[in-house]
Each structure stands twice: as structure tokens, then as C-alpha cells.
Design a protein around this motif. Structure first.
Motif, mmCIF file in Angstrom:
data_model
loop_
_atom_site.group_PDB
_atom_site.id
_atom_site.type_symbol
_atom_site.label_atom_id
_atom_site.label_comp_id
_atom_site.label_asym_id
_atom_site.label_seq_id
_atom_site.Cartn_x
_atom_site.Cartn_y
_atom_site.Cartn_z
ATOM 1 N N UNK A 1 -1.258 8.675 53.632
ATOM 2 C CA UNK A 1 -0.619 9.446 52.571
ATOM 3 C C UNK A 1 -1.276 9.199 51.227
ATOM 4 N N UNK A 2 -0.442 9.340 50.180
ATOM 5 C CA UNK A 2 -0.938 9.206 48.815
ATOM 6 C C UNK A 2 0.008 8.308 48.027
ATOM 7 N N UNK A 3 -0.544 7.695 46.974
ATOM 8 C CA UNK A 3 0.273 6.864 46.104
ATOM 9 C C UNK A 3 0.124 7.279 44.651
ATOM 10 N N UNK A 4 1.234 7.257 43.914
ATOM 11 C CA UNK A 4 1.254 7.496 42.472
ATOM 12 C C UNK A 4 1.830 6.251 41.818
ATOM 13 N N UNK A 5 1.180 5.743 40.798
ATOM 14 C CA UNK A 5 1.701 4.578 40.090
ATOM 15 C C UNK A 5 1.611 4.824 38.590
ATOM 16 N N UNK A 6 2.597 4.331 37.851
ATOM 17 C CA UNK A 6 2.611 4.432 36.391
ATOM 18 C C UNK A 6 3.214 3.131 35.860
ATOM 19 N N UNK A 7 2.531 2.493 34.900
ATOM 20 C CA UNK A 7 3.017 1.215 34.392
ATOM 21 C C UNK A 7 2.845 1.085 32.899
ATOM 22 N N UNK A 8 3.480 0.048 32.348
ATOM 23 C CA UNK A 8 3.456 -0.196 30.906
ATOM 24 C C UNK A 8 3.377 -1.700 30.687
ATOM 25 N N UNK A 9 2.269 -2.160 30.089
ATOM 26 C CA UNK A 9 2.092 -3.580 29.794
ATOM 27 C C UNK A 9 2.731 -3.890 28.448
ATOM 28 N N UNK A 10 3.381 -5.036 28.359
ATOM 29 C CA UNK A 10 3.990 -5.455 27.106
ATOM 30 C C UNK A 10 2.900 -5.733 26.068
ATOM 31 N N UNK A 11 2.973 -5.059 24.911
ATOM 32 C CA UNK A 11 2.043 -5.292 23.820
ATOM 33 C C UNK A 11 0.875 -4.329 23.807
#
Length: 693
Positions: A502-512
Motif C-alpha cells: 500500500x501507501x503511507x502518508x505522514x505529517x509531523x511538527x518538530x518543537x522549535x
């Protein structure tokens, strides 16, 4: 002191004809100036015609000379000097080339300057530009014919122009090889035809006449006298009336005016500081235009700012590629707001300073230049039509200062004045020098910020996929908006990649923010990609990323969606690590949010992601977003929030993923007036077909 015969030697005749040609060219330029005094120019042209006839008649004639003993000549000079200095009217003694040899005290007071400053300069440099060519022709006529003339003139006084009538007389002084001219200044403004021989110029210097630069009414306040100016520059200005008619000014009034002048200069500097620094992000273009506008409004008729480019050459100065000399480019021209001046400014904007012009010389030498009274009109170069720029804008006084930050010279500021409020002085020069320093520091900060922003953009781009892969039967779109404040690279990231079948979607936010945050961002993104090679569920993949981030000083919130594609639907498995939940917009417009859960990555060894499962059918859209969307604030510090996000998505429920994200972006920017406090990232996936294999 006596008259001499009018015959000329051949060599002198050649010089007379050459001078005649030059003056005729000046008269042509004067006639083409806006609001030119055509009557005075015509009279001067008739005088030149008389000179030409006389020169033809005297061709080949010998000039008689008189010889006197050296002692007698010296005695005569002493007597003449005494009479000259004590005369009750302003007197100028000129040589045959109209350079000032000597002036008496009354003449220096008339101009509001010192005798030493006037000596050696062209007499016409102290005359109004509109009548300068005509006065020069009348002077030449007196030298050639010996006939006295009375000419109206407007002197460029220290504080404002001074209208007067001058009487021109030729004299021969023992020991001098050439005739000289005595100029006596009388009462202001003559009758309509005041020429002694009937050919003089019409009355000039009326209150309504001025250079093109002042046709807007001259709103700039007059500069006031100041203390501490040396003999190389004009002194305290005097009223415009003839010297013998002036009444003494009370010392208290002079002191008050001096204080007012100093206060005005301080106000200009304070205003400049506010204008240049009142920017949340340094902007070179805004700073340059603000500076030019302030100078043109408060200190000059015209302001020119010329700068080099941001690149650095071998000399350490900006502009030009390696191994080439820096090049000045005209950035802005500010002048009066009348129709003629606006059109002239538009033309001058395209004329970059050439070598030999005052701005270029100031830039190269890094030395300020003050030209209170211009002898020539080529200091700023020539326009495309061949007319000197100084003549085109009516400039009779110039000053130019380098724009340098202490290490490098970035350009030059040049001011031009038409004499309506007197010539520039040393105090004007000091104020503009300080402004040049302020502007250089702002430009340096702006260029450093721009380079830092470019580096941040490059680094940020390396943390995001260059292009989103094509997923069969689905459409994917993404948006990334950097924060308005600061040039640091942000901590948001997103990615789309293969996970097993299948497929993967990722979204993230690093502090700072910044380089440290960017390093953590890269680690998180690549760990997720790498973990997908060994694990299949989002929770397990995020667990691998958590282990890699435990040694970092920053935590990361993230959400990952694993897509299992079948013929009937797309099953989405969600793993959440302290991140805002995913949103699903159904084909019929119904919107739901996935469940929250999990803790951020990099905090605890015992990690467990929050989980949820959602089925998507044709027309359904999955949306992942960062908390920068929800936390954007308006001027009242109210957050955008979840409800406004859902409303923006509902309004575009039938649109493409790109249109849906565009609607959210527009609503977000309108809400916060374009002032984003944090980075914003969004990813949207739309199921297009029920058969996806």
C-alpha cells in the motif's frame, strides 16, 4: 583704470569666437527649459549677434596696450582695493572668463557667505539657473564692446533667492593683460526695460518664477542659520532686501532661528530612524524609498539613491561578479509632485550613474561632497536627449554622501536643490551623512536576512518531497506555508511513500525552529521512511521513529496514515503521536474527525501511538494538517481553531484536493491578515475511483 581700444589680435579673436559658440549653445538650452524667460534669452541672443558683427569688423586689427611703471601700478592697485572694499554697494570684480577675482564685504553679505568662498568661482554660479545663460551673454558683451549694461538677476542667497539689478562695466587695470568687469548690485527688480542701451533683458526674478523643481509651490520649509560653519561654505543667511536697506536683526531672533534649525535637523533624523526601523522584517526596497521620500520632503527638491547589488566583489564592495568592479544602479528618484517633475523622475530612474558623475565619484572615494553653488551643470551627467540633468531639474546646489556600513560602501545618496531655500551647507551634509549610515545598516541587515532566508528556504525544501508520487485511483495535494516572522527553517514536514503493498502518508511538527530543529525534522522523516521497510502498521513505524528520537533534545508530534487499497474501498489505518487528528470529508459533504491519542515522539521509551481506522470510498477526502492551522491568530489574538477549518473544508467539499487546501489557505491568511506565527503544512488525498487496483 581706463577703457582700452576694441581691436583684438587673431589669437584672441579665435578665443572670442569659441566662447561665443559655447554661449549660444547655453542660450539654446535655456530657451528649452520649462518656464524659461524667453524675453531675456532673446535679448541675450541679440547681444551675441552684435558681438559676432564686431568680431568680424576687427579681424586682423592690432590691439594697443599701455605700459606703466611697476610702482605706479602697485599704488593704483592699493587705491583701488581701498575704494573697492569701502564702496556702499555690493561689488564683484570678474576676469574676462567671468570668474570672481574679488568681492567686497557688501557683496559677500548679499550672498550670505564669505568673501573667500566666492573668490575663484564663476559669477554665474551664484545666479538663478533660469537666467544664468542670459547673464553670461551680457557679461561677454560688456567685455567685448565696453558698453555698460544693466541686467536683472536673481542671486542664490543663503536663505532664499535675492532679486537685484546688476550694472556691468568693463575696466582695464594696469598690469593686467586682459580687461576685467566690475559688477555692481543695486535695488531689487528693474522696470520692464531697464537695459542701459535698450537691449537689456526684461525684468526677471519675479516671485512667481522658479525652476521646474519648485513649480509645486515649494512646501519645504526654509533652512535656518546655524553656528560653526567655516569659510569654505555659506554663512548665516540674510534677508532678501539690498544690503544698505537691511535692518539689524535682534540677537534673540537669530538664536531662536538657530535653535529651530537644529531642532528641525533632529526631527529629520528621528523620523528617519522610525521610518527605517518600523518593519517587522527588514525590507531594502521599502527602506530606500522611505529615506528618499523623507529627504525630498524635508531637505531638498530632489533625492537620488544609487546602490550596488547584494553580491560581493574582490574589493569587498557590493555589486558585480568576482573580478569586476562594482556597478551603481539607480534605485529611486524622488522629486516634486507636479506633472513635469513626475515625468522627469520617471526618465531619470533609468539613468544609472556613470563614471565621472558626482554620485559615482562619492561611491568610489567614499568621501562626501558638497557643491553649494554649481559652476557647471554636468555633475549628475546628461539625459538621453543630451541636456544636463542639473539643467533638466533646475539644480543649482548639490550634496552627495556615501552609503557605507563601516566595512563596505553600498552606494550614494545625492540631493539637489534649485536654490529656493538657499544652497546646501555643512549642517545639511552632516544630517545626510548620518542618514546614509542609518540606511547602510538597514540595507546590510536586509541583505543578511535575505541570504539567511534563502538558506532556510533551501534547507526547508530539502526536508520536503520534491514531488508527490502518483497513487493509482487517488489524487494527492499538499501545501506548506512558512511563518511570517523570522528566517529560521521551520519544523514541519510531510511525506508520501510506499508501505508494503500500500501507501503511507505522514505529517509531523518538530518543537522549535532553526538548524537544530531541521536536523530533528530530517531524522524523523527518514526514520519513518526507513521503518516502513520493516513494519507495516503506522503505530509500529512511529515506534521506530520514537526510539531514534529519544537522544534528541526536541520532541515531535506526528500523524501517519497507512492506505490498504482494495477494489471496493481504501482502508486507512491511522497512528497518532500527540498530533491534531485527521479529518475526513465525505463525498456527500459530511465531515468527521478521527480520534486523538498517543504522546509525542522522543519523550518516553514506553511509546504507544493512538490508533483509528477509517474506510474511504469514491469522492471521500482524507486531510492531515499541522497545529499551525489551528493556532493562527487574528489581531485580537483569537485562534483560527477547528470549527473555522471545518467550515472552510465544507465550502469546498465538491472540489479537488488542491482547491480544498487552497480554500483553507485563503481563509487562514484572511483571518490572520497574512501574519502567520507558525508554519502551516497540509496533505489531502481524494479517492477518485471505486476500483483502485
Amino acid at each position: 583704470m581706463h577703457d582700452q581700444p576694441d581691436q583684438l589680435e587673431p589669437e584672441s579673436l579665435v578665443r572670442e569666437i569659441s566662447d561665443l559658440e559655447g554661449r549660444i549653445g547655453e542660450l539654446r538650452q535655456a530657451a528649452g527649459m520649462p518656464e524659461a524667460d524667453l524675453r531675456a534669452t532673446l535679448d541675450a541672443a541679440l547681444v551675441e549677434l552684435e558681438l559676432a558683427v564686431t568680431a568680424l569688423r576687427t579681424l586682423g586689427a592690432d590691439q594697443g596696450t599701455e605700459q606703466g611703471g611697476s610702482n605706479a601700478a602697485e599704488n593704483e592697485r592699493r587705491v583701488l582695493r581701498t575704494v573697492f572694499q569701502d564702496a556702499p554697494v555690493p561689488l564683484f570684480l570678474l576676469d574676462r572668463n567671468t570668474s570672481v577675482r574679488r568681492v567686497n564685504r557688501q557683496a559677500a553679505e548679499l550672498l550670505g557667505t564669505s568673501s573667500g568662498y566666492v573668490s575663484g568661482k564663476q559669477f554665474t554660479a551664484f545666479c538663478d539657473l533660469a537666467t544664468r545663460a542670459a547673464v553670461r551673454s551680457q557679461l561677454a558683451a560688456v567685455v567685448r564692446t565696453g558698453r555698460r549694461r544693466r541686467v536683472p538677476v536673481r542671486f542664490l542667497g543663503r536663505e532664499r533667492p535675492v532679486d537685484a539689478v546688476i550694472t556691468l562695466a568693463r575696466v582695464w587695470i594696469r598690469g593686467e593683460p586682459d580687461p576685467m568687469v566690475v559688477v555692481a548690485a543695486g535695488a531689487a527688480r528693474p522696470p520692464a526695460d531697464a537695459s542701459g542701451d535698450g537691449t537689456g533683458a526684461a525684468a526677471a526674478g519675479t516671485a512667481g518664477r522658479g525652476t521646474p523643481a519648485k513649480r509645486d509651490g515649494g512646501k519645504r520649509p526654509a533652512r535656518r542659520p546655524e553656528a560653526g560653519v567655516d569659510a569654505a561654505a555659506p554663512r548665516v543667511p540674510e534677508p532678501a532686501s539690498p544690503p544698505q536697506a537691511r535692518a539689524p536683526q535682534p540677537q534673540a531672533r537669530i538664536d531662536d532661528e538657530a535653535v529651530a534649525t537644529i531642532v528641525h535637523r533632529m526631527d529629520v533624523l528621528a523620523t528617519a530612524s522610525e521610518l527605517l526601523l518600523d518593519e517587522p522584517v527588514f525590507n531594502e526596497t521599502v527602506a530606500v524609498r522611505r529615506c528618499a521620500r523623507l529627504l525630498a520632503a524635508e531637505l531638498a527638491d530632489w533625492a537620488f539613491i544609487d546602490l550596488t547589488g547584494p553580491s560581493t566583489g574582490p574589493s569587498g564592495q557590493g555589486g558585480g561578479a568576482a573580478g569586476s568592479a562594482p556597478v551603481l544602479h539607480r534605485q529611486v528618484v524622488m522629486g516634486p509632485d507636479d506633472e513635469y517633475s513626475v515625468e522627469a523622475a520617471r526618465t531619470l530612474q533609468e539613468l544609472h550613474p556613470a563614471a565621472g558623475t558626482l554620485p559615482h565619484d562619492v561611491f568610489v572615494t567614499r568621501q562626501s561632497a558638497l557643491r553649494p553653488h554649481l559652476d557647471g551643470l554636468d555633475e549628475l551627467g546628461k539625459a538621453a536627449d543630451g541636456v544636463p540633468i542639473c539643467a533638466k531639474i533646475g539644480a543649482t546646489s548639490l550634496l552627495s554622501v556615501p552609503v557605507e556600513d563601516g566595512d563596505r560602501c553600498l552606494g550614494a545618496i545625492t540631493l539637489a536643490s534649485g536654490g529656493e531655500y538657499g544652497p546646501f551647507d555643512l549642517m545639511d551634509l552632516g544630517v545626510v551623512q548620518r542618514l546614509g549610515r542609518y540606511l547602510a545598516l538597514v540595507i546590510r541587515a536586509a541583505r543578511l536576512y535575505r541570504r539567511s532566508a534563502e538558506v532556510a528556504d533551501s534547507l526547508q525544501a530539502s526536508l520536503l518531497p520534491r514531488a508527490l508520487p502518483a497513487i493509482p485511483g487517488a489524487t494527492v495535494a499538499a501545501r506548506y506555508l512558512t511563518a511570517t516572522h523570522g528566517a529560521d527553517v521551520g519544523g514541519d514536514f510531510y511525506d508520501v511513500f510506499r508501505v508494503g503493498d500500500g501507501w503511507g502518508l505522514v505529517l509531523g511538527d518538530v518543537c522549535g525552529k532553526g538548524e537544530d530543529a531541521a536536523a530533528v525534522t530530517a531524522t524523523a522523516r527518514h526514520c519513518v521512511r526507513l521503518g516502513a521497510r520493516w513494519k507495516s502498521t503506522p503505530g509500529e513505524i512511529l515506534g521506530i521513529a520514537n526510539e531514534a528520537l529519544l537522544d534528541e533534545d526536541r520532541f515531535v508530534t506526528a500523524i501517519m496514515a497507512g492506505l490498504e487499497i482494495t477494489a471496493e474501498r481504501v482502508t486507512v489505518s491511522l497512528g497518532t503521536a500527540g498530533h491534531p487528528p485527521a479529518i475526513v470529508v465525505r463525498a456527500d459533504g459530511v465531515i468527521r474527525s478521527a480520534s486523538r491519542g498517543g504522546v509525542p515522539l522522543g519523550l518516553f521509551e514506553d511509546f504507544e501511538a493512538g490508533s483509528d481506522t477509517i474506510d474511504l470510498h469514491a469522492g471521500d477526502t482524507l486531510i492531515l494538517h499541522s497545529d499551525g492551522v489551528l493556532e493562527a491568530c487574528d489581531h485580537a489574538r483569537q485562534e483560527f481553531g477547528q470549527e473555522r477549518l471545518l467550515e472552510a473544508l465544507a465550502g469546498q467539499a465538491g472540489g479537488t484536493p488542491e482547491e480544498m487546501l487552497g480554500a483553507v489557505e485563503q481563509a487562514l491568511l484572511e483571518f490572520c491578515d497574512g501574519d502567520l506565527r507558525d508554519d502551516v503544512s497540509m496533505v489531502a488525498l481524494r479517492v477518485e475511483s471505486p476500483t483502485l487496483d
